[in-house]
Design a protein around this motif. Structure first.
Motif, PDB file in Angstrom:
ATOM      1  N   ASN A 167       0.811  -1.219   0.000  1.00 52.23           N
ATOM      2  CA  ASN A 167       0.000   0.000   0.000  1.00 52.23           C
ATOM      3  C   ASN A 167       0.845   1.270   0.000  1.00 52.23           C
ATOM      4  N   PHE A 168       2.151   1.131   0.221  1.00 46.57           N
ATOM      5  CA  PHE A 168       3.052   2.285   0.121  1.00 46.57           C
ATOM      6  C   PHE A 168       3.398   2.601  -1.328  1.00 46.57           C
ATOM      7  N   ILE A 169       3.134   1.647  -2.229  1.00 45.89           N
ATOM      8  CA  ILE A 169       3.380   1.887  -3.647  1.00 45.89           C
ATOM      9  C   ILE A 169       2.162   2.596  -4.227  1.00 45.89           C
ATOM     10  N   PRO A 170       2.307   3.823  -4.702  1.00 49.20           N
ATOM     11  CA  PRO A 170       1.143   4.566  -5.203  1.00 49.20           C
ATOM     12  C   PRO A 170       0.549   3.933  -6.453  1.00 49.20           C
ATOM     13  N   ASN A 171      -0.761   4.092  -6.587  1.00 52.36           N
ATOM     14  CA  ASN A 171      -1.526   3.693  -7.778  1.00 52.36           C
ATOM     15  C   ASN A 171      -1.666   2.179  -7.958  1.00 52.36           C
ATOM     16  N   ILE A 172      -0.555   1.457  -8.036  1.00 50.02           N
ATOM     17  CA  ILE A 172      -0.641   0.028  -8.347  1.00 50.02           C
ATOM     18  C   ILE A 172      -0.507  -0.868  -7.116  1.00 50.02           C
ATOM     19  N   GLY A 173      -0.054  -0.308  -5.995  1.00 55.96           N
ATOM     20  CA  GLY A 173       0.205  -1.124  -4.808  1.00 55.96           C
ATOM     21  C   GLY A 173      -1.032  -1.821  -4.274  1.00 55.96           C
ATOM     22  N   PHE A 200      12.550   1.998 -12.085  1.00 54.70           N
ATOM     23  CA  PHE A 200      13.617   1.704 -13.037  1.00 54.70           C
ATOM     24  C   PHE A 200      14.991   1.781 -12.372  1.00 54.70           C
ATOM     25  N   ILE A 201      15.162   2.761 -11.474  1.00 57.53           N
ATOM     26  CA  ILE A 201      16.457   2.961 -10.822  1.00 57.53           C
ATOM     27  C   ILE A 201      16.738   1.903  -9.759  1.00 57.53           C
ATOM     28  N   TRP A 202      15.760   1.697  -8.853  1.00 58.71           N
ATOM     29  CA  TRP A 202      15.972   0.826  -7.689  1.00 58.71           C
ATOM     30  C   TRP A 202      14.998  -0.342  -7.596  1.00 58.71           C
ATOM     31  N   GLY A 203      14.245  -0.613  -8.641  1.00 56.93           N
ATOM     32  CA  GLY A 203      13.340  -1.751  -8.627  1.00 56.93           C
ATOM     33  C   GLY A 203      12.157  -1.544  -7.692  1.00 56.93           C
ATOM     34  N   LEU A 204      11.713  -2.634  -7.069  1.00 57.24           N
ATOM     35  CA  LEU A 204      10.531  -2.603  -6.204  1.00 57.24           C
ATOM     36  C   LEU A 204      10.724  -1.663  -5.017  1.00 57.24           C
ATOM     37  N   ILE A 205      11.929  -1.653  -4.454  1.00 58.48           N
ATOM     38  CA  ILE A 205      12.210  -0.751  -3.329  1.00 58.48           C
ATOM     39  C   ILE A 205      12.055   0.700  -3.768  1.00 58.48           C
ATOM     40  N   GLY A 206      12.466   1.001  -4.985  1.00 59.82           N
ATOM     41  CA  GLY A 206      12.315   2.356  -5.502  1.00 59.82           C
ATOM     42  C   GLY A 206      10.857   2.780  -5.566  1.00 59.82           C
ATOM     43  N   MET A 207       9.962   1.832  -5.872  1.00 59.47           N
ATOM     44  CA  MET A 207       8.529   2.138  -5.898  1.00 59.47           C
ATOM     45  C   MET A 207       8.019   2.488  -4.502  1.00 59.47           C
ATOM     46  N   PHE A 208       8.527   1.784  -3.491  1.00 55.04           N
ATOM     47  CA  PHE A 208       8.156   2.094  -2.106  1.00 55.04           C
ATOM     48  C   PHE A 208       8.589   3.515  -1.722  1.00 55.04           C
ATOM     49  N   LEU A 209       9.728   3.918  -2.250  1.00 57.22           N
ATOM     50  CA  LEU A 209      10.311   5.206  -1.862  1.00 57.22           C
ATOM     51  C   LEU A 209       9.901   6.351  -2.780  1.00 57.22           C
ATOM     52  N   ALA A 210       9.088   6.070  -3.792  1.00 58.34           N
ATOM     53  CA  ALA A 210       8.780   7.059  -4.832  1.00 58.34           C
ATOM     54  C   ALA A 210       8.186   8.351  -4.271  1.00 58.34           C
ATOM     55  N   ILE A 211       7.200   8.260  -3.382  1.00 57.26           N
ATOM     56  CA  ILE A 211       6.538   9.453  -2.855  1.00 57.26           C
ATOM     57  C   ILE A 211       7.460  10.277  -1.959  1.00 57.26           C
ATOM     58  N   PRO A 212       8.127   9.674  -0.941  1.00 55.88           N
ATOM     59  CA  PRO A 212       9.053  10.472  -0.122  1.00 55.88           C
ATOM     60  C   PRO A 212      10.146  11.160  -0.939  1.00 55.88           C
ATOM     61  N   LEU A 213      10.688  10.443  -1.916  1.00 55.84           N
ATOM     62  CA  LEU A 213      11.739  11.028  -2.747  1.00 55.84           C
ATOM     63  C   LEU A 213      11.187  12.138  -3.638  1.00 55.84           C
TER      64      LEU A 213
END
Length: 352
Positions: free
Chosen positions: A231-237, A302-315
């Motif tokens: 649920n931390f992954i926006p839109n698709i999580g 693309f940069i960090w894979g699945l972990i990058g999706m988790f971090l997308a909003i804070p970043l």
């Protein structure tokens, strides 16, 4: 001159992307640790002023208690994921057999000569290999959590000396106040997002867990934890949080109405939490463009894979605030906003 600046900027961006990709193993644990530190500190700050028997509890005791509780939860989650992924691999042959039966049944129901096509699809769909890959990836991710925990511990140690260092840095540069403002604004917005998102995700996870336990779905704890994380992954999580358990639900049970009730219940929970509860809790303080969130999700994925999706909003929040303080990139910050208002103009209304 403009072409020269554009060229330099383009190469600089490409260089940064290359560094982020090559140094993924270095940056990801640090960023995760920073976010976890902000979550713990945010919760501790919210509990500041708590009293027991008319006596105010010291902040250090509150922070220590939150850290201990969080560590216990992390250990529990680790044990559950490791145990249940191993059980999932052991049960893979059973699900593989059920998949074969379903494939052949669909071939018979279709009345078409698609049996060969479905058979080839079945042969390429090896659930045992797929589940083993997922389990190995999960355990590999969990092994890095210990490094993250170490980083978090040192961040709390450094926090005690932060005010002294800030005063020393203020004497070195006149522009430090601007840097400090950017840092404070970023921390304030990300802390609020992490705290509220964690609350909504935890509530969603608990409701889904109740449904899964009620209908005796296999590996309910694993799906509940994955729901919280996804649920931390926006839109698709939220969609992935329903799709993954739905595969097992479809293979575990034979009654189609029973399957539809379970999956439907999970979909209703995700819809209500995502479209009613979360907007009410989060409000519009982030003020981020939905399209730019999708771009951020794709970029960091693309940069960090699945972990990058988790971090997308804070970043994305951090990037928007930094860009809003630089004259040459304010236009980017405006494009990243939902209504054209800079994120820094709202940050003062956000309480940590």
């Amino acid at each position: 001159m403009n072409i020269e600046k554009f060229t330099i900027g383009l190469f600089a961006c490409l260089g940064i992307v290359a560094i982020l990709m090559l140094a993924k193993s270095l940056f990801v644990p640090i960023v995760l640790a920073f976010l976890i530190w902000m979550l713990i500190d945010s919760v501790a700050s919210k509990l500041k002023g708590l009293k027991i028997l008319e006596r105010k509890i010291p902040k250090w005791l509150i922070s220590t208690s939150v850290i201990i509780i969080f560590s216990i939860l992390m250990l529990f989650i680790y044990q559950v994921i490791v145990t249940q992924t191993e059980n999932l691999i052991s049960a893979a042959p059973f699900y593989q057999e059920k998949t074969e039966k379903i494939v052949h049944h669909l071939a018979q129901l279709s009345g078409l000569k698609v049996d060969n096509l479905l058979t080839q699809l079945y042969e390429n769909l090896n659930l045992t290999d797929l589940l083993t890959f997922i389990a190995d990836s999960t355990q590999s991710f969990l092994s890095s959590i210990f490094l993250v925990v170490i980083y978090v511990g040192f961040m709390f140690v450094e926090q005690s000396n932060a005010s002294v260092k800030v005063k020393a840095l203020e004497q070195l540069s006149d522009r430090f106040s601007v840097i400090q403002s950017v840092f404070k604004n970023t921390i304030a917005m990300i802390k609020r997002y992490i705290r509220l998102k964690s609350f909504v995700s935890a509530l969603t996870s608990l409701l889904c867990y109740f449904v899964l336990i009620l209908f005796q779905v296999d590996f309910a704890e694993l799906w509940a934890i994955s729901t919280f994380l996804l649920n931390f992954i926006p839109n698709i999580g939220s969609a992935l949080a329903v799709i993954f358990p739905s595969i097992i639900i479809s293979l575990q049970f034979d009654s189609l109405p029973y399957i539809m009730v379970i999956i439907g219940s999970l979909l209703v929970i995700q819809f209500i939490m995502g479209n009613v509860v979360e907007p009410a809790v989060m409000g519009k303080s982030l003020n981020l463009s939905a399209f730019m969130i999708l771009i951020s999700l794709s970029f960091w994925g693309f940069i960090w894979g699945l972990i990058g999706m988790f971090l997308a909003i804070p970043l994305m929040v951090a990037t928007a605030i930094v860009f809003s303080h630089i004259e040459g990139t304010k236009w980017v910050a405006i494009l990243m906003s939902a209504d054209g208002q800079l994120l820094t103009e709202r940050v003062n209304n956000v309480s940590q």
